[in-house]
Scaffold this active site. Sequence first.
Site, PDB file in Angstrom:
ATOM      1  N   CYS A   1      41.338  17.260  -3.542  1.00 55.25           N
ATOM      2  CA  CYS A   1      41.600  18.692  -3.523  1.00 55.25           C
ATOM      3  C   CYS A   1      42.429  19.084  -2.302  1.00 55.25           C
ATOM      4  CB  CYS A   1      40.342  19.550  -3.531  1.00 55.25           C
ATOM      5  SG  CYS A   1      39.276  19.249  -4.939  1.00 55.25           S
TER       6      CYS A   1
ATOM      7  N   ARG B   1      46.569  14.980  -3.252  1.00 48.84           N
ATOM      8  CA  ARG B   1      45.123  15.095  -3.048  1.00 48.84           C
ATOM      9  C   ARG B   1      44.364  15.331  -4.347  1.00 48.84           C
ATOM     10  NH1 ARG B   1      44.280  15.946   2.391  1.00 48.84           N
ATOM     11  NH2 ARG B   1      42.180  16.669   2.015  1.00 48.84           N
TER      12      ARG B   1
ATOM     13  N   TRP C   1      40.954  17.726  -7.528  1.00 49.21           N
ATOM     14  CA  TRP C   1      40.526  16.410  -7.999  1.00 49.21           C
ATOM     15  C   TRP C   1      39.069  16.604  -8.398  1.00 49.21           C
ATOM     16  CZ3 TRP C   1      36.992  12.578  -6.077  1.00 49.21           C
ATOM     17  CH2 TRP C   1      37.113  11.332  -6.694  1.00 49.21           C
TER      18      TRP C   1
ATOM     19  N   ASN D   1      37.550  22.633  -0.669  1.00 52.47           N
ATOM     20  CA  ASN D   1      37.794  21.185  -0.719  1.00 52.47           C
ATOM     21  C   ASN D   1      36.579  20.510  -0.099  1.00 52.47           C
ATOM     22  OD1 ASN D   1      38.799  18.552  -0.513  1.00 52.47           O
ATOM     23  ND2 ASN D   1      39.767  18.982   1.449  1.00 52.47           N
ATOM     24  N   GLY D   2      35.941  19.633  -0.877  1.00 54.47           N
ATOM     25  CA  GLY D   2      34.753  18.935  -0.365  1.00 54.47           C
ATOM     26  C   GLY D   2      33.719  18.821  -1.461  1.00 54.47           C
TER      27      GLY D   2
ATOM     28  N   GLU E   1      45.237  -7.314  -3.533  1.00 47.19           N
ATOM     29  CA  GLU E   1      45.968  -6.040  -3.406  1.00 47.19           C
ATOM     30  C   GLU E   1      46.924  -5.863  -4.600  1.00 47.19           C
ATOM     31  OE1 GLU E   1      45.710  -3.351  -2.032  1.00 47.19           O
ATOM     32  OE2 GLU E   1      47.678  -2.435  -2.010  1.00 47.19           O
TER      33      GLU E   1
ATOM     34  N   LYS F   1      46.852  -2.712  -7.198  1.00 46.72           N
ATOM     35  CA  LYS F   1      48.048  -1.897  -7.443  1.00 46.72           C
ATOM     36  C   LYS F   1      48.318  -1.802  -8.935  1.00 46.72           C
ATOM     37  CE  LYS F   1      48.462  -0.502  -4.616  1.00 46.72           C
ATOM     38  NZ  LYS F   1      48.029  -0.091  -3.327  1.00 46.72           N
TER      39      LYS F   1
ATOM     40  N   GLU G   1      45.601   0.307 -10.884  1.00 50.15           N
ATOM     41  CA  GLU G   1      45.512   1.746 -10.626  1.00 50.15           C
ATOM     42  C   GLU G   1      46.665   2.543 -11.215  1.00 50.15           C
ATOM     43  OE1 GLU G   1      46.784   1.782  -5.925  1.00 50.15           O
ATOM     44  OE2 GLU G   1      45.675   3.483  -6.668  1.00 50.15           O
TER      45      GLU G   1
ATOM     46  N   HIS H   1      35.635 -21.851 -12.178  1.00 49.16           N
ATOM     47  CA  HIS H   1      34.181 -21.656 -12.151  1.00 49.16           C
ATOM     48  C   HIS H   1      33.733 -20.470 -13.000  1.00 49.16           C
ATOM     49  CE1 HIS H   1      33.630 -24.839  -9.270  1.00 49.16           C
ATOM     50  NE2 HIS H   1      34.619 -24.332  -8.550  1.00 49.16           N
TER      51      HIS H   1
ATOM     52  N   LYS I   1      44.690  10.636  -3.541  1.00 53.06           N
ATOM     53  CA  LYS I   1      45.039   9.762  -2.419  1.00 53.06           C
ATOM     54  C   LYS I   1      43.973   9.753  -1.326  1.00 53.06           C
ATOM     55  CE  LYS I   1      48.832   8.041   0.162  1.00 53.06           C
ATOM     56  NZ  LYS I   1      48.745   6.743  -0.528  1.00 53.06           N
TER      57      LYS I   1
HETATM   58  O1  M6R Z   1      43.181   6.754   3.370  1.00 58.74           O
HETATM   59  P1  M6R Z   1      42.509   5.438   3.221  1.00 58.74           P
HETATM   60  O2  M6R Z   1      43.360   4.279   3.658  1.00 58.74           O
HETATM   61  O3  M6R Z   1      41.172   5.395   3.912  1.00 58.74           O
HETATM   62  O4  M6R Z   1      42.231   5.254   1.674  1.00 58.74           O
HETATM   63  C1  M6R Z   1      41.422   4.222   1.204  1.00 58.74           C
HETATM   64  C2  M6R Z   1      41.638   4.004  -0.273  1.00 58.74           C
HETATM   65  O5  M6R Z   1      41.222   5.120  -1.005  1.00 58.74           O
HETATM   66  C3  M6R Z   1      43.114   3.717  -0.577  1.00 58.74           C
HETATM   67  O6  M6R Z   1      43.571   2.627   0.167  1.00 58.74           O
HETATM   68  C4  M6R Z   1      43.326   3.407  -2.080  1.00 58.74           C
HETATM   69  O7  M6R Z   1      42.652   2.241  -2.433  1.00 58.74           O
HETATM   70  C5  M6R Z   1      44.821   3.273  -2.337  1.00 58.74           C
HETATM   71  N1  M6R Z   1      45.399   4.554  -2.519  1.00 58.74           N
HETATM   72  C6  M6R Z   1      45.114   2.402  -3.497  1.00 58.74           C
HETATM   73  O8  M6R Z   1      46.483   2.252  -3.657  1.00 58.74           O
END
Ligand code: M6R
Length: 592
Positions: free
Chosen positions: A2, A27, A71, A95-96, A465, A469, A472, A488, A587
């Site tokens: 948010c 956000r 969000w 927001n929260g 990673e 990527k 998501e 395994h 994000k």
């Molecule tokens: O702001 P942060 O680095 O603490 O965020 C942590 C995760 O939410 C963030 O890295 C998330 O996994 C990525 N946006 C994925 O691409």
Amino acid sequence: MCGIVGYVGKGNAAPFLVEGLKKLEYRGYDSAGIALINDGKFVCKKRKGTVAEISDAADLCSGIGIGHTRWATHGAPSERNAHPHIYGRFAIVHNGILENYALLKEQLESDGETFISETDSEVVAHLLEKFYCGNLLSALREVTEKLVGSYALAVLCLDQPDIIVCARKASPLLVGVKEGACLIASDIPAIAGEGVTAYLLGDGEFALLNAAEAKFYSPQLQPIRKNQLEYDPLISSSDKGGYVHFMKKEMSEIPCSVRNSICDFATKLKFSDFYQVLCQTKYIHIVACGTAYHSGLAVKYAIERLARVPVEVTIASEFRYSNPVICSGTLAIAISQSGETADTLAAAKLFRAKSVPLVAVTNVSYSSLTRIADFVLPTRAGSEIGVAATKSYNAQLTVLYSLAIALENAKGKSGKSLERLKRLPRLATATLEAAETVRSWTSHFVGARCVLFIGRGADYCAAVEGSLKLKEITYLPSEGYPAGELKHGTLALVDERTPVVVLLTNKRLAAKTMNAVHEAAARGAKVFLITSIAEYLENEEVFASVLIPQCSEAFTPLLSVIPLQALAYYTAIACGNDPDKPRNLAKSVTVE
Ligand code: M6R
């Protein structure tokens, strides 16, 4: 998680609110809305979906208003659950998360109140109406005393149509002051601009804004003076710079982010408190979430290799409830691009409570994490808007590799690591070029039953990673797995509809990793190879490959992740998805 904005001034509020919300869309983008006061009444426009859905609201006329991009946490993404929430004389944006909202709602309903939305936030408007006796700030304070959880709140009241009041606890809120107007926003890009002085509202503090000035108050409502916030114009810029997507633009900025984030701590900080702490460090414990957690995994490899200091890496949300054993001589590192991730902050606070020195690795100099850390190692990636982290990962690795080199030095093991690190920006440019090859791979990934990313050692760190990527932004099921572990159990997933992406940058481990290639190819899987070892390019079991530059073994994830980011990006486009706005995600995750 948010974004909120507000404007009170001599100009027109609506265009600022709509543009500000667009800059905060990273956000959340489940719904958007604004509320203005016009002729003693609220004018409100809200819609399910992105801020584009309320673009025409920019034509509304008023000198005061608040806005929100959501969000969803409580209640589905819908117009009914969209903010602002209006009740009686009050309009609010939040927001929260309010953890005790159910109880508060129940009490209000038993008093005969009716709720329109399923959100936790709507209780705030009802409580304001209940406690307001002519003093808006006092009413807001009384309301916040009832709230358990996190909040950044902005409030409009029809009885006082020239002011906005705000409160904040554990969710960010900034105030901007310029000639003839005051602004609020969850993040700098929404308020940054010529002639704008920014202030950060502290935890528990309140603010009262009118067209002429912003006044700040302590949790007890005592007037306080605030220092102006110094912000990096790099962080505050948020346009696509000619690219179709932020993600692609941000990937193109990887070499620059890496160059800017290299730090010669060992020389620069020698004899400083931080260097003394490094000299005394016996263990390192890293906490982080998502991509930042994956940076931690990769740097564990580098620190243990270069400095021989043992490193533990824990997902922040797990660390909190694990009753961790913390040895004396531990240095804690919390990694967070935003510096606002609730789980990471909570884990960092736990270290603080146990008097463990805390290092923050973050991209936002004014973030909550920055403010609780003993030492701050900034990543200099600039603003990252795409929800999928790209350049911030490479920048985190750079800063943490710099730290690994400082530790290496502090432990009397100086080598050539810094020179090797300084080659990475140039090598990252070459890797970006090489990575364009993966564009032609996407048809083999769209519709895949599952995608596996495998590697050994540092390659495994990049594999996880790459998998995150891909899943998501393409929504394809995917796993990052140690190459040697495939046999395994996970090998059972492999068939001709399971593309297997293999990372191979370590000559010492290459033959062993190739065993996994044989196992996957024998089951009909197409093998896609990302390697810095040319001799494997022509292997007959490899369906397609990319040759990336060689670099020091400890640093390879910084380069090998780049083709994986590109693969996710191009596959998302081939799937018809917007890579900048993956479904269900935001994000900055400021809830636990
Ligand atoms: O702001 P942060 O680095 O603490 O965020 C942590 C995760 O939410 C963030 O890295 C998330 O996994 C990525 N946006 C994925 O691409």
